[in-house]
Design a protein around this motif. Structure first.
Motif, PDB file in Angstrom:
ATOM      1  N   SER A 116       2.960 -13.781  -1.659  1.00  0.00           N
ATOM      2  CA  SER A 116       3.878 -12.658  -1.477  1.00  0.00           C
ATOM      3  C   SER A 116       3.705 -11.622  -2.584  1.00  0.00           C
ATOM      4  O   SER A 116       3.827 -10.414  -2.350  1.00  0.00           O
ATOM      5  N   GLU A 117       3.392 -12.079  -3.794  1.00  0.00           N
ATOM      6  CA  GLU A 117       3.135 -11.135  -4.883  1.00  0.00           C
ATOM      7  C   GLU A 117       1.886 -10.305  -4.607  1.00  0.00           C
ATOM      8  O   GLU A 117       1.875  -9.087  -4.825  1.00  0.00           O
ATOM      9  N   MET A 118       0.823 -10.945  -4.125  1.00  0.00           N
ATOM     10  CA  MET A 118      -0.390 -10.195  -3.793  1.00  0.00           C
ATOM     11  C   MET A 118      -0.110  -9.166  -2.708  1.00  0.00           C
ATOM     12  O   MET A 118      -0.576  -8.016  -2.786  1.00  0.00           O
ATOM     13  N   ALA A 119       0.651  -9.568  -1.681  1.00  0.00           N
ATOM     14  CA  ALA A 119       0.961  -8.648  -0.584  1.00  0.00           C
ATOM     15  C   ALA A 119       1.809  -7.480  -1.058  1.00  0.00           C
ATOM     16  O   ALA A 119       1.569  -6.317  -0.687  1.00  0.00           O
ATOM     17  N   ASN A 120       2.803  -7.757  -1.894  1.00  0.00           N
ATOM     18  CA  ASN A 120       3.645  -6.683  -2.419  1.00  0.00           C
ATOM     19  C   ASN A 120       2.856  -5.737  -3.309  1.00  0.00           C
ATOM     20  O   ASN A 120       3.066  -4.518  -3.282  1.00  0.00           O
ATOM     21  N   ASN A 121       1.947  -6.274  -4.098  1.00  0.00           N
ATOM     22  CA  ASN A 121       1.107  -5.420  -4.947  1.00  0.00           C
ATOM     23  C   ASN A 121       0.226  -4.502  -4.109  1.00  0.00           C
ATOM     24  O   ASN A 121       0.031  -3.323  -4.452  1.00  0.00           O
ATOM     25  N   LEU A 122      -0.317  -5.043  -3.009  1.00  0.00           N
ATOM     26  CA  LEU A 122      -1.143  -4.220  -2.133  1.00  0.00           C
ATOM     27  C   LEU A 122      -0.303  -3.119  -1.494  1.00  0.00           C
ATOM     28  O   LEU A 122      -0.734  -1.957  -1.421  1.00  0.00           O
ATOM     29  N   ARG A 123       0.891  -3.466  -1.051  1.00  0.00           N
ATOM     30  CA  ARG A 123       1.764  -2.452  -0.447  1.00  0.00           C
ATOM     31  C   ARG A 123       2.108  -1.351  -1.448  1.00  0.00           C
ATOM     32  O   ARG A 123       2.042  -0.158  -1.121  1.00  0.00           O
ATOM     33  N   LYS A 124       2.471  -1.731  -2.659  1.00  0.00           N
ATOM     34  CA  LYS A 124       2.822  -0.741  -3.684  1.00  0.00           C
ATOM     35  C   LYS A 124       1.643   0.174  -3.983  1.00  0.00           C
ATOM     36  O   LYS A 124       1.811   1.396  -4.151  1.00  0.00           O
ATOM     37  N   LEU A 125       0.454  -0.406  -4.071  1.00  0.00           N
ATOM     38  CA  LEU A 125      -0.732   0.395  -4.362  1.00  0.00           C
ATOM     39  C   LEU A 125      -0.992   1.416  -3.258  1.00  0.00           C
ATOM     40  O   LEU A 125      -1.244   2.597  -3.526  1.00  0.00           O
ATOM     41  N   LEU A 126      -0.918   0.970  -2.007  1.00  0.00           N
ATOM     42  CA  LEU A 126      -1.188   1.867  -0.879  1.00  0.00           C
ATOM     43  C   LEU A 126      -0.132   2.963  -0.782  1.00  0.00           C
ATOM     44  O   LEU A 126      -0.449   4.130  -0.544  1.00  0.00           O
ATOM     45  N   GLN A 127       1.123   2.592  -0.972  1.00  0.00           N
ATOM     46  CA  GLN A 127       2.187   3.587  -0.853  1.00  0.00           C
ATOM     47  C   GLN A 127       2.195   4.555  -2.030  1.00  0.00           C
ATOM     48  O   GLN A 127       2.679   5.683  -1.897  1.00  0.00           O
ATOM     49  N   SER A 128       1.657   4.141  -3.168  1.00  0.00           N
ATOM     50  CA  SER A 128       1.538   5.078  -4.281  1.00  0.00           C
ATOM     51  C   SER A 128       0.496   6.153  -3.979  1.00  0.00           C
ATOM     52  O   SER A 128       0.590   7.280  -4.464  1.00  0.00           O
ATOM     53  N   GLU A 129      -0.480   5.793  -3.146  1.00  0.00           N
ATOM     54  CA  GLU A 129      -1.500   6.761  -2.739  1.00  0.00           C
ATOM     55  C   GLU A 129      -1.022   7.622  -1.578  1.00  0.00           C
ATOM     56  O   GLU A 129      -1.271   8.822  -1.533  1.00  0.00           O
ATOM     57  N   GLU A 130      -0.339   6.983  -0.613  1.00  0.00           N
ATOM     58  CA  GLU A 130       0.114   7.688   0.595  1.00  0.00           C
ATOM     59  C   GLU A 130       1.519   7.196   0.948  1.00  0.00           C
ATOM     60  O   GLU A 130       1.685   6.212   1.679  1.00  0.00           O
ATOM     61  N   PRO A 131       2.566   7.874   0.450  1.00  0.00           N
ATOM     62  CA  PRO A 131       3.934   7.430   0.724  1.00  0.00           C
ATOM     63  C   PRO A 131       4.302   7.433   2.208  1.00  0.00           C
ATOM     64  O   PRO A 131       5.253   6.747   2.607  1.00  0.00           O
TER      65      PRO A 131
END
Length: 461
Positions: free
Chosen positions: A41-56
């Protein structure tokens, strides 16, 4: 690569560079295949945060949060709901793993080159190199299925048709879920009524500079677990004492801290432990449950044990890689870990996931103790399939089944090269028509030479 393939790739790359992307981030829905345990779940949340930081504007779902279904990992059960939520407000559904590395501008540009109004799906295509037991020895006439960790995209047009099929049929009928990648492709193909997967070189099985996506190989979360904390229980029987047991002792058995063989007879030459359970040709439920009771309920006998690993006598594995893996998990949290299969998980009731036995079943000590003390975990018959019963028992007790792609129920020959190279193998299974010592030397011997617990490394790749 052939000259034609190089020229084709060059043309596609040139097109990608010269053509401006016309796809907006808000037209794409991303579903990350995630799991409930802290590590995944931490890996998935990190991926989501990274993507949304690029494209909200991106619409991102984590599977373990938004689609609570035992068969969600097979994708099919969630397609109807995703279509209801996003079929009217998006152009593409992109599905990936929590360890997928995504270059978002390149992915958006790639999708812009396809028509979302047509029934299309694209991915890194796998094709069986020979007929395999995993796919029930089906003909390998070039049938393509996606590598999940590379990610794959479905057009909204295709999503709508699949969602409608599932709404009309109510449930997808299949008893066993074994290889979600292959079974999803079969469902989409629908005996020729649906599209086949379009292969693209930009969704990669390993990192290259031109990739829009590629797998990340997770190796360490901290210090590797000490070998003295891992107990290996090997199920065997008298007829395999002379051929299978020596293979284990010659290969991975040399690197274990605790290792004991459980058989139908006590053989002091090995030695083996006879728990009074007669041998069965199939199932082995009574033997497996007896092993769990023997270890989990005797802390004075095994004071340093925090993990219990149950294998077959024809399992081939790397002890060192298992030590590395377990650094990502806590032994005082109940869970089962290995290669996940599913039984009746597409149906409304009675389905459950389980860890396949041949690749190795890993139990945290907390899980083993819960199972050993529970009245819900008594074998209906000594020959009941042990791995399936253990999964059913764990489900009744609320113990999570955690999937690790590095565990393999079958031989190396039964998987495509791209699939194996997309993760770090931990185990294979069966000695049938192979040299198990050679397989061990090829895949695991170099890793097992050094005890990673003594290296105190902290790296994640």
């Amino acid at each position: 690569m052939a000259i034609y393939g190089i020229l084709t790739l060059f043309v596609v790359l040139l097109s990608a560079v010269t053509r401006a992307s016309k796809l907006s981030a808000d037209e794409v829905v991303i579903l990350i295949i995630s799991q409930k345990d802290d590590h995944h779940s931490e890996m998935a949340n990190n991926l989501r945060k990274l993507l949304q930081s690029e494209e909200p504007k991106l619409k991102i779902h984590l599977m373990h949060e938004d689609f609570d279904h035992p068969g969600a990992w097979t994708i099919i059960p969630v397609l109807k709901d995703i279509n209801i939520i996003h079929g009217h407000n998006s152009s593409w559904l992109f599905i990936c793993d929590s360890r997928t590395h995504i270059v978002l501008p390149a992915l958006l540009d790639l999708l812009s080159h396809y028509n979302s109004s047509e029934e299309t799906w694209i991915g890194h295509a796998l094709v069986d190199e020979e007929r395999t037991i995993i796919h029930h020895f089906a003909s390998n006439d070039g049938f393509k299925y996606p590598l999940f960790v590379s990610g794959f995209a479905m057009s909204t047009a295709l999503l709508k048709r699949l969602g409608q099929r599932l709404s009309e049929n109510e449930t997808y009928q299949q008893n066993f879920a074994i290889d979600a990648q292959y079974e999803l492709a079969q469902f989409v193909w629908d005996d020729g009524k649906g599209p086949s997967l379009v292969d693209t070189p930009f969704l990669c099985s390993k990192y290259r500079s031109m990739c829009a996506t590629s797998p990340r190989l997770i190796r360490y979360c901290g210090d590797a677990v000490s070998r003295s904390h891992i107990y290996f229980a090997i199920k065997t029987c008298s007829k395999f004492h002379k051929d299978r047991v020596p293979v284990i002792k010659k290969t991975w058995g040399k690197f274990t801290g605790y290792m004991e063989f459980y058989s139908d007879v006590a053989d002091q030459n090995i030695p083996t432990i006879n728990l009074g359970v007669p041998n069965t040709e199939v199932g082995h439920c009574a033997k497996t449950m007896s092993i769990i009771h023997n270890v989990a309920l005797q802390p004075q006998k095994y004071p340093t044990v925090k993990w219990i690993v149950i294998t077959d006598d024809d399992t081939i594995l790397s002890v060192s890689r298992l030590q590395e893996l377990l650094s990502c998990f806590k032994s005082d949290v109940p869970f089962l870990l290995g290669e996940r299969y599913g039984f009746n998980i597409h149906r409304p009731h009675g389905g459950y996931n389980y860890v396949t036995g041949g690749g190795g079943m890993v139990l945290s000590l907390a899980a083993a103790q819960l199972i050993a003390k529970s009245t819900k975990c008594q074998c209906p018959d000594i020959s009941t399939p042990d791995d399936m019963f253990l999964g059913s028992c764990a489900t009744r007790l609320g113990i999570p089944i955690i999937h690790i792609p590095g565990f393999h129920q079958a031989r190396t020959e039964d998987y495509t090269t791209d699939y194996i190279e997309s993760h770090q193998p931990i185990s294979f299974h069966k000695h049938w028509l192979i040299d198990p010592v050679h397989i061990y030397r090829e895949w695991f011997a170099a890793a097992d030479v050094i005890d990673p617990a003594s290296q105190k490394l902290h790296t994640e790749l």
